[in-house]
Design a protein around this motif. Structure first.
Motif, PDB file in Angstrom:
ATOM      1  N   LYS A 147       0.864  -1.336  -0.038  1.00 16.22           N
ATOM      2  CA  LYS A 147       0.028  -0.052   0.132  1.00 16.22           C
ATOM      3  C   LYS A 147       0.752   1.259  -0.007  1.00 16.22           C
ATOM      4  O   LYS A 147       2.142   1.048   0.238  1.00 16.22           O
ATOM      5  N   ILE A 148       0.338   2.525  -0.444  1.00 19.14           N
ATOM      6  CA  ILE A 148       1.180   3.482  -0.552  1.00 19.14           C
ATOM      7  C   ILE A 148       1.153   4.295   0.894  1.00 19.14           C
ATOM      8  O   ILE A 148       0.273   5.055   1.176  1.00 19.14           O
ATOM      9  N   ASP A 149       1.980   3.978   1.747  1.00 23.51           N
ATOM     10  CA  ASP A 149       2.411   4.466   3.037  1.00 23.51           C
ATOM     11  C   ASP A 149       3.683   4.958   3.029  1.00 23.51           C
ATOM     12  O   ASP A 149       4.567   4.971   2.155  1.00 23.51           O
ATOM     13  N   GLU A 150       4.122   5.193   4.363  1.00 20.89           N
ATOM     14  CA  GLU A 150       5.194   5.441   4.643  1.00 20.89           C
ATOM     15  C   GLU A 150       6.569   4.717   4.294  1.00 20.89           C
ATOM     16  O   GLU A 150       7.479   4.973   3.607  1.00 20.89           O
ATOM     17  N   ILE A 209      13.123  14.479  -3.035  1.00 21.42           N
ATOM     18  CA  ILE A 209      12.071  14.140  -4.247  1.00 21.42           C
ATOM     19  C   ILE A 209      10.971  13.349  -3.415  1.00 21.42           C
ATOM     20  O   ILE A 209       9.757  13.517  -3.578  1.00 21.42           O
ATOM     21  N   CYS A 210      11.230  12.461  -2.697  1.00 22.47           N
ATOM     22  CA  CYS A 210      10.366  11.218  -2.149  1.00 22.47           C
ATOM     23  C   CYS A 210       9.482  11.934  -1.130  1.00 22.47           C
ATOM     24  O   CYS A 210       8.292  11.795  -0.928  1.00 22.47           O
ATOM     25  N   GLU A 267       5.483  12.176  -1.482  1.00 26.85           N
ATOM     26  CA  GLU A 267       4.723  11.867  -0.542  1.00 26.85           C
ATOM     27  C   GLU A 267       3.603  12.983  -0.059  1.00 26.85           C
ATOM     28  O   GLU A 267       2.342  12.721   0.078  1.00 26.85           O
ATOM     29  N   LYS A 268       4.318  14.360  -0.063  1.00 27.62           N
ATOM     30  CA  LYS A 268       3.331  15.494   0.254  1.00 27.62           C
ATOM     31  C   LYS A 268       2.189  15.350  -0.691  1.00 27.62           C
ATOM     32  O   LYS A 268       1.134  15.838  -0.310  1.00 27.62           O
ATOM     33  N   GLU A 310      -1.066   3.533  -9.119  1.00 23.70           N
ATOM     34  CA  GLU A 310       0.149   3.631  -9.673  1.00 23.70           C
ATOM     35  C   GLU A 310       0.444   4.563 -10.741  1.00 23.70           C
ATOM     36  O   GLU A 310       1.590   5.322 -10.980  1.00 23.70           O
ATOM     37  N   SER A 311      -0.366   4.934 -11.799  1.00 22.12           N
ATOM     38  CA  SER A 311      -0.094   5.695 -12.851  1.00 22.12           C
ATOM     39  C   SER A 311      -0.212   7.216 -12.540  1.00 22.12           C
ATOM     40  O   SER A 311       0.617   7.993 -12.929  1.00 22.12           O
ATOM     41  N   GLU A 312      -0.859   7.308 -11.397  1.00 22.94           N
ATOM     42  CA  GLU A 312      -0.969   8.829 -10.955  1.00 22.94           C
ATOM     43  C   GLU A 312       0.360   9.170 -10.266  1.00 22.94           C
ATOM     44  O   GLU A 312       1.031  10.234 -10.423  1.00 22.94           O
ATOM     45  N   ILE A 313       0.915   8.088  -9.165  1.00 25.07           N
ATOM     46  CA  ILE A 313       2.016   8.500  -8.724  1.00 25.07           C
ATOM     47  C   ILE A 313       3.077   8.627  -9.721  1.00 25.07           C
ATOM     48  O   ILE A 313       4.007   9.630  -9.603  1.00 25.07           O
TER      49      ILE A 313
END
Length: 288
Positions: free
Chosen positions: A17-20, A43-44, A48-49, A59-62
């Protein structure tokens, strides 16, 4: 064997999942992809922000947001020799990065564009460099000006410029030494060539091109810093690059030194060179 950043990035989405932890792993992947740690963290943190604020987890949006961040760090440039003038493009770089071969590739490219090209063998201390350039010149039908082994490298550029002017102008591609282990001598030598080339080229027609091996990682930034401090750099050329290369050093150099990229070399053949296209490079770095 290390995997490319594109593969590492793709692997991050398989079951996570998209977490820390995701962003920590992304930072590691960027560093493994030859980006400097400082820039990778920066960058990360930004990504994240953005993902948190926009509630992005796809995935495609990230990927698109990462592309936007990276695109602000690299830019292309183009050098066009001025007709009827003496243009000098001085090739810089440490030994082993493919500098002499890149000089030949660039010489061929400009010859095909209709320029009158001369190659100057200004690495007079490595005998193989002169021989290599002369071999390229013979194969490409391009004149090479060289002096005897161990002679003054700046004198080669001087003679090439005199010849170029006498023949109504053109482009000189000057190969230079890259012995960083003997940095002080190298810097003095390059500064002398730099002075002569600046005097002999017409105004605005002298460019300094740094050749960087796309597989050397963070060493590339250090090399760029050394040459920038010593004589200044106008653009970089990436060698030994293909879509599996990690290539993150380009972003670090772009961000830290604001140097544009002129060409990307993708193989051993003379035609394996192309103008740098930031969008394409980022696409290959991140993966489709």
């Amino acid at each position: 064997m290390k995997i490319s950043f594109a593969q590492a990035f793709k692997n991050l989405f398989t079951s996570r999942k998209i977490d820390e932890e995701f962003f920590e792993n992304l930072t590691d992947a960027l560093v493994e992809g030859d980006m400097g740690a400082k820039l990778a963290y920066e960058i990360c943190d930004q990504l994240e922000k953005i993902c948190r604020e926009k509630k992005i987890s796809d995935e495609s949006e990230i990927k698109n947001e990462l592309k936007k961040l990276l695109s602000s760090m690299v830019r292309a440039c183009e050098f066009t020799p001025e007709k009827g003038k003496v243009n000098i493009y001085m090739m810089l770089g440490v030994n082993g990065v493919g500098k002499t071969t890149s000089a030949a590739k660039i010489a061929r490219l400009y010859k095909e564009r209709g320029e009158r090209v001369i190659m100057a063998a200004s690495d007079t201390f490595r005998a193989a460099a002169e021989e290599q350039l002369e071999m390229h010149g013979e194969r490409l039908g391009i004149r090479v000006i060289s002096h005897q082994h161990g002679s003054d490298p700046s004198a080669v550029v001087f003679d090439a410029a005199e010849s170029c002017r006498a023949n109504g102008g053109g482009l000189i591609i000057a190969d230079t030494a890259g012995r960083l282990h003997n940095k002080e001598n190298l810097v003095r030598e390059l500064q002398k060539i730099d002075r002569i080339a600046a005097q002999k080229a017409d105004k605005g027609c002298f460019k300094k091109i740094l050749v960087i091996d796309g597989t050397t990682g963070q060493n590339a930034l250090r090399q760029a810093e050394v040459f920038s401090e010593s004589v200044g750099v106008d653009a970089i050329v990436i060698t030994k690059y293909d879509s599996t290369a990690r290539g993150g050093c380009v972003f670090t150099i772009g961000k830290e030194l604001s140097l544009p990229v002129l060409f990307v070399c993708t193989g051993e053949k003379y035609e394996d060179i192309r103008p740098f296209e930031p969008e394409k490079y980022i696409e290959e770095f991140i993966g489709n």
